[in-house]
Each structure stands twice: as structure tokens, then as C-alpha cells.
Scaffold this active site. Structure first.
Site, PDB file in Angstrom:
ATOM      1  N   CYS A 245      11.672  -5.393   2.971  1.00 59.47           N
ATOM      2  CA  CYS A 245      11.953  -4.119   3.657  1.00 59.47           C
ATOM      3  C   CYS A 245      10.681  -3.704   4.394  1.00 59.47           C
ATOM      4  O   CYS A 245       9.597  -3.674   3.809  1.00 59.47           O
ATOM      5  CB  CYS A 245      12.399  -3.057   2.663  1.00 59.47           C
ATOM      6  SG  CYS A 245      13.830  -3.585   1.704  1.00 59.47           S
TER       7      CYS A 245
ATOM      8  N   CYS B  62       9.049   5.072 -14.215  1.00 57.25           N
ATOM      9  CA  CYS B  62       9.481   4.193 -13.133  1.00 57.25           C
ATOM     10  C   CYS B  62       8.855   2.827 -13.435  1.00 57.25           C
ATOM     11  O   CYS B  62       7.625   2.701 -13.438  1.00 57.25           O
ATOM     12  CB  CYS B  62       8.942   4.811 -11.841  1.00 57.25           C
ATOM     13  SG  CYS B  62       9.276   3.900 -10.358  1.00 57.25           S
TER      14      CYS B  62
ATOM     15  N   GLU C  62       2.339  -1.858 -11.444  1.00 60.52           N
ATOM     16  CA  GLU C  62       2.173  -0.437 -11.699  1.00 60.52           C
ATOM     17  C   GLU C  62       3.420   0.167 -12.311  1.00 60.52           C
ATOM     18  O   GLU C  62       4.542  -0.245 -12.001  1.00 60.52           O
ATOM     19  CB  GLU C  62       1.820   0.278 -10.397  1.00 60.52           C
ATOM     20  CG  GLU C  62       0.423  -0.108  -9.965  1.00 60.52           C
ATOM     21  CD  GLU C  62       0.011   0.456  -8.619  1.00 60.52           C
ATOM     22  OE1 GLU C  62      -1.173   0.427  -8.321  1.00 60.52           O
ATOM     23  OE2 GLU C  62       0.893   0.929  -7.883  1.00 60.52           O
TER      24      GLU C  62
ATOM     25  N   CYS D 114       7.645  -8.423  -4.073  1.00 64.17           N
ATOM     26  CA  CYS D 114       9.091  -8.456  -3.810  1.00 64.17           C
ATOM     27  C   CYS D 114       9.344  -9.334  -2.599  1.00 64.17           C
ATOM     28  O   CYS D 114       8.582  -9.308  -1.635  1.00 64.17           O
ATOM     29  CB  CYS D 114       9.620  -7.047  -3.544  1.00 64.17           C
ATOM     30  SG  CYS D 114      11.410  -6.996  -3.272  1.00 64.17           S
TER      31      CYS D 114
ATOM     32  N   CYS E 143       8.127  -0.853   3.144  1.00 66.94           N
ATOM     33  CA  CYS E 143       7.792  -0.802   1.721  1.00 66.94           C
ATOM     34  C   CYS E 143       6.509  -1.586   1.413  1.00 66.94           C
ATOM     35  O   CYS E 143       6.386  -2.761   1.786  1.00 66.94           O
ATOM     36  CB  CYS E 143       8.960  -1.373   0.920  1.00 66.94           C
ATOM     37  SG  CYS E 143       8.578  -1.620  -0.820  1.00 66.94           S
TER      38      CYS E 143
ATOM     39  N   CYS F  34       7.288   5.948  -5.006  1.00 68.30           N
ATOM     40  CA  CYS F  34       7.971   4.689  -4.761  1.00 68.30           C
ATOM     41  C   CYS F  34       7.556   4.157  -3.404  1.00 68.30           C
ATOM     42  O   CYS F  34       7.362   4.910  -2.463  1.00 68.30           O
ATOM     43  CB  CYS F  34       9.474   4.909  -4.754  1.00 68.30           C
ATOM     44  SG  CYS F  34      10.098   5.280  -6.379  1.00 68.30           S
TER      45      CYS F  34
HETATM   46  N1  SAH Z   1      13.883  -2.846  -4.927  1.00 67.93           N
HETATM   47  C1  SAH Z   1      14.596  -1.705  -5.348  1.00 67.93           C
HETATM   48  C2  SAH Z   1      13.827  -0.794  -6.253  1.00 67.93           C
HETATM   49  C3  SAH Z   1      12.388  -0.551  -5.948  1.00 67.93           C
HETATM   50  S1  SAH Z   1      12.030   0.389  -4.517  1.00 67.93           S
HETATM   51  C4  SAH Z   1      15.142  -0.948  -4.158  1.00 67.93           C
HETATM   52  O1  SAH Z   1      14.769  -1.248  -3.033  1.00 67.93           O
HETATM   53  O2  SAH Z   1      15.961  -0.072  -4.364  1.00 67.93           O
HETATM   54  C5  SAH Z   1      12.460   2.034  -5.014  1.00 67.93           C
HETATM   55  C6  SAH Z   1      12.836   2.945  -3.859  1.00 67.93           C
HETATM   56  O3  SAH Z   1      11.687   3.253  -3.050  1.00 67.93           O
HETATM   57  C7  SAH Z   1      13.852   2.332  -2.924  1.00 67.93           C
HETATM   58  O4  SAH Z   1      14.835   3.253  -2.577  1.00 67.93           O
HETATM   59  C8  SAH Z   1      13.002   1.990  -1.737  1.00 67.93           C
HETATM   60  O5  SAH Z   1      13.748   1.850  -0.575  1.00 67.93           O
HETATM   61  C9  SAH Z   1      12.044   3.156  -1.695  1.00 67.93           C
HETATM   62  N2  SAH Z   1      10.886   2.942  -0.851  1.00 67.93           N
HETATM   63  C10 SAH Z   1      10.262   1.792  -0.594  1.00 67.93           C
HETATM   64  N3  SAH Z   1       9.227   1.993   0.256  1.00 67.93           N
HETATM   65  C11 SAH Z   1       9.207   3.307   0.527  1.00 67.93           C
HETATM   66  C12 SAH Z   1       8.372   4.122   1.343  1.00 67.93           C
HETATM   67  N4  SAH Z   1       7.349   3.631   2.013  1.00 67.93           N
HETATM   68  N5  SAH Z   1       8.643   5.440   1.377  1.00 67.93           N
HETATM   69  C13 SAH Z   1       9.659   5.958   0.685  1.00 67.93           C
HETATM   70  N6  SAH Z   1      10.483   5.238  -0.099  1.00 67.93           N
HETATM   71  C14 SAH Z   1      10.266   3.919  -0.169  1.00 67.93           C
HETATM   72 FE1  SF4 Z   2      11.717  -4.877  -2.424  1.00 68.07          FE
HETATM   73 FE2  SF4 Z   2      10.547  -2.695  -1.491  1.00 68.07          FE
HETATM   74 FE3  SF4 Z   2      12.825  -3.538  -0.397  1.00 68.07          FE
HETATM   75 FE4  SF4 Z   2      12.852  -2.490  -2.871  1.00 68.07          FE
HETATM   76  S1  SF4 Z   2      12.309  -1.433  -0.973  1.00 68.07           S
HETATM   77  S2  SF4 Z   2      13.873  -4.372  -2.169  1.00 68.07           S
HETATM   78  S3  SF4 Z   2      10.847  -3.199  -3.625  1.00 68.07           S
HETATM   79  S4  SF4 Z   2      10.885  -4.655  -0.373  1.00 68.07           S
END
Ligand code: SAH
Ligand code: SF4
Length: 359
Positions: free
Chosen positions: A125, A114, A101, A121, A128, A349
Site C-alpha cells: 500500500c 495493537c 512494534e 509487509c 503505509c 497505524c
Molecule cells: N495490513 C492490515 C493491518 C495493518 S495496517 C491492513 O492493511 O488493514 C492498519 C491500518 O492502518 C490499515 O487500515 C491501514 O490502511 C492503515 N494505515 C496504513 N498506513 C497508514 C497511514 N500512513 N496513515 C493512516 N493509516 C494508515
Molecule cells: Fe500491509 Fe500497510 Fe497495506 Fe496493511 S496498509 S496491507 S500493513 S502495506
């Protein structure tokens, strides 16, 4: 599958955007086209973000041959809009294979896309949606750049409330860009090349979970590109529970890499922080974050948590977010709360991907 270049360089590539200019030229010359045609096609592909159908200055027979032999490799499977058309999310199939996406967001003064760097990934995390999928594939440089090209084309359809011109590219879609460095850096090369996409490096931001070697490499390879680091916690114990790579690159090491980036680039890094109710929105965490942010001259960006099926905790209330902001501001930290763009279409995000797999 495309075979690029002459016989000695028969490298398969998934999209036409994976070809170098020389490889495209070789191909067209092999078809008996004059060299200037390649220049035209290249400029239409990158500068005008045209599809082959839209290349009115290219003879129809050549357009057909290009579409058959060197496909754009970007298929829009689904598209949704929100915020009165100012947010547009597309489910794109890239290279005939990966579904990812990309989200275009029109603001009053700028238009940002974006982009995704991986399908899924591996970083894990907990909160996420992309992390909950696991890693499927790295995207190639062309597949990454093609999302920005899609956005340039799509920007023409934005409402009058925003500019109709793409101005910024952020690596905040699916995936960890610094876990796919080679392709991400090559995509940045192509996007910033004046003869190709031609966007200023200062208008690109890489968001990372905090992979320290990658930050060091980014500093060396692309010092003009902006850096955002996803902290989410300011103590190692809490951060490791939310962001597993913290075990390898704990906060002190991460801060050192960010300080080196700041010294080399003279720019402010961003610290991203998803606000999770009673997990990381406490006075204690704000108090631990403040001195780190101040030392780094960082801008703190608070992201209201997007609910994801695999993480049962809810986002912070407005009141708790306010209190967190106040604590940081009292400590003279520069902080903003990110707007909740595209919530209704899961375009924020961390929500990317699950809808792609039909969940
Ligand atoms: N992998 C990279 C970039 C993609 S994620 C990273 O982690 O920075 C982009 C942003 O969205 C990151 O700051 C991530 O922590 C945030 N993010 C991921 N899941 C989320 C969620 N459920 N709610 C809010 N922000 C989230
Ligand atoms: Fe990967 Fe999501 Fe963590 Fe970014 S926030 S590093 S996309 S698992």
C-alpha cells in the site's frame, strides 16, 4: 534455540509462548520437575503475564533454568510514551530476531493493544510505512501472542485515567494478518483459550487489506473475532492505485466476502479509510462508499493520514474530513473519525516500523 517436546518432537521454536502446554509439561518433567510445576509456570506466563523474575511461587533454580533454556523471547529494545502515559509504544525484539512494534492505548473505558503479525509487509500500500519496508518475515503464533502478553504486563503501568487491564487486541500493527493466516489463527487460539491468555474472541479484531480467501477462512475458524477491512477507495481504479491487492480481489468480490462474514457472524464489519488530501476525500468517493457501507451494515472508520517519507501526499484537512463525514451521514452511514493517538511517538497505524530501522 529452544527444542520443544520429547525426542520425537524436537521442533525449534522462537519463544516460550510458541510451546503448547503439553510441550512445556514434557520439558519440565524431563528436568525432573513435578507435573504441577508446569501448570504453575503456564499460568504465570499467560494469565499473570509474569516474567521469570516475577514468578515468586517458582523456586529460583527452576526460574534460572527456564530463563536459560526456554527464554520468553520478548526483549524491549525501546519504549516511548505519549498522551500522558496512556499510549505506550514498544520496539520489541521477538525470538531474538525480528524487531517489531506494538502499541498499548489506554482509553477511559478500555485498554487496547495493537499487535504486529509480520515484520514488514508485502502488500505494498503506497501510503503505509510498513508497506514501504517490504516483507521481512512472518511472525510465529508465539511471537504474536507474546505482544499481547507484553501488553497485559504493561497495562499495570497505565495512568489512573484509564483501566489498568488489557481488554482488546487489534491486528492493526505491522503486517497483513491474513497473509500469515496459520500463525495468526494459532495466536488467536492461544489468546482466547481460557486456560492460557483467556481473552474473549469478541475483544479481538483482525484488520485486513482485503484478502478474500483469508476473510472466508477467518469466518470459518474464528466467527467471534471482529473484522475491519481497509478500503481507502470505493472505485476499483483508485483502490488499485492505493492498495495493490485490489487487482486480485476487486471491490465487488470483497463486498461479497464481507457480506458472507456478516451473514455468518451477525456482526457489523468496519471499513477503514485513511483520509488522503484530494485523492480519496472527494464527494465522489463518499458517494460511492455510502451504498456499499449501507449494504454491509458497516461502520466506517476514517483515519487521518499519517505522513510517511515514501508518500508525498498530505492528509486531508479538518474541513475536508468534516465534509466527507457529512456526506456519509446524510446517506445514513455510521461513521467515526479515529483519534490521532500517539502521533508524537510515531505510534499511529501506518507509522510503525520506520523508526525501528532507524529512519
Ligand atoms: N495490513 C492490515 C493491518 C495493518 S495496517 C491492513 O492493511 O488493514 C492498519 C491500518 O492502518 C490499515 O487500515 C491501514 O490502511 C492503515 N494505515 C496504513 N498506513 C497508514 C497511514 N500512513 N496513515 C493512516 N493509516 C494508515
Ligand atoms: Fe500491509 Fe500497510 Fe497495506 Fe496493511 S496498509 S496491507 S500493513 S502495506
Amino acid at each position: 534455540m529452544i527444542r520443544a517436546g520429547g525426542p520425537s518432537r524436537l521442533v525449534p521454536v522462537p519463544t516460550v509462548y510458541d510451546l503448547t502446554r503439553e510441550q512445556l509439561t514434557d520439558r519440565l518433567v524431563a528436568w525432573g520437575e513435578p507435573a504441577f510445576r508446569a501448570k504453575q509456570v503456564w499460568s504465570q506466563l499467560w494469565k499473570r503475564a509474569a516474567t521469570y523474575d516475577q514468578m515468586s511461587d517458582i523456586p529460583p533454580a527452576l526460574r534460572e533454568q527456564l530463563a536459560a533454556d526456554l527464554p520468553l523471547g520478548v526483549e524491549v529494545l525501546d519504549e516511548r510514551t505519549a498522551d500522558r502515559g496512556a499510549t505506550r509504544k514498544a520496539l520489541l525484539r521477538l525470538g531474538g530476531e525480528h524487531a517489531i512494534e506494538a502499541v498499548l492505548m489506554g482509553y477511559r473505558d478500555r485498554v487496547t493493544v495493537c499487535v504486529s503479525s509480520q515484520s514488514g509487509c508485502a502488500m505494498g500500500c503506497t501510503f503505509c510505512a510498513t508497506g514501504q519496508m517490504g516483507l521481512k518475515n512472518n511472525l510465529t503464533a508465539g511471537e504474536i501472542a507474546a505482544q499481547a502478553v507484553w501488553a497485559r504486563r504493561e497495562a499495570a503501568r497505565l495512568p489512573a485515567s484509564t483501566p489498568q487491564r488489557l481488554s482488546n487486541v487489534v491486528f492493526m500493527g505491522m503486517g497483513e494478518p491474513l497473509a500469515n493466516e496459520r500463525h495468526v489463527f494459532a495466536a488467536i487460539d492461544r489468546l482466547t483459550d481460557r486456560a492460557s491468555f483467556g481473552i474473549g474472541a469478541r475483544h479481538i479484531t483482525v484488520s485486513t487489506v482485503g484478502l478474500v480467501p483469508g476473510i472466508t477462512h477467518l469466518t470459518a475458524a474464528h466467527p467471534q473475532v471482529g473484522l475491519a477491512v481497509s478500503f481507502h477507495a470505493a472505485s476499483d481504479e483508485l483502490r488499485s492505485s492505493l492498495v495493490p491487492p485490489n487487482d486480485r480481489y476487486p471491490l465487488a468480490v470483497l463486498e461479497e466476502a464481507m457480506a458472507a462474514w456478516r451473514a455468518a457472524t451477525h456482526r457489523r464489519p468496519s471499513i477503514e479509510w485513511a483520509m488522503i488530501d484530494r485523492v480519496n476525500d472527494t464527494d465522489e468517493q463518499a458517494t460511492l462508499l455510502a451504498p456499499i457501507a449501507r449494504r454491509l451494515g458497516a461502520h466506517v472508520n476514517l483515519i487521518p493520514l499519517n505522513p510517511t517519507p515514501g508518500y508525498p501526499v498530505v492528509g486531508s484537512s479538518k474541513g475536508r474530513i468534516r465534509r466527507f463525514v457529512d456526506t456519509l451521514e446524510r446517506a445514513r452511514v455510521n461513521v467515526t473519525v479515529r483519534d490521532t493517538r500517539g502521533r508524537t511517538i510515531d505510534a499511529a497505524c501506518g507509522q510503525l516500523a520506520l523508526s525501528a530501522s532507524g529512519a
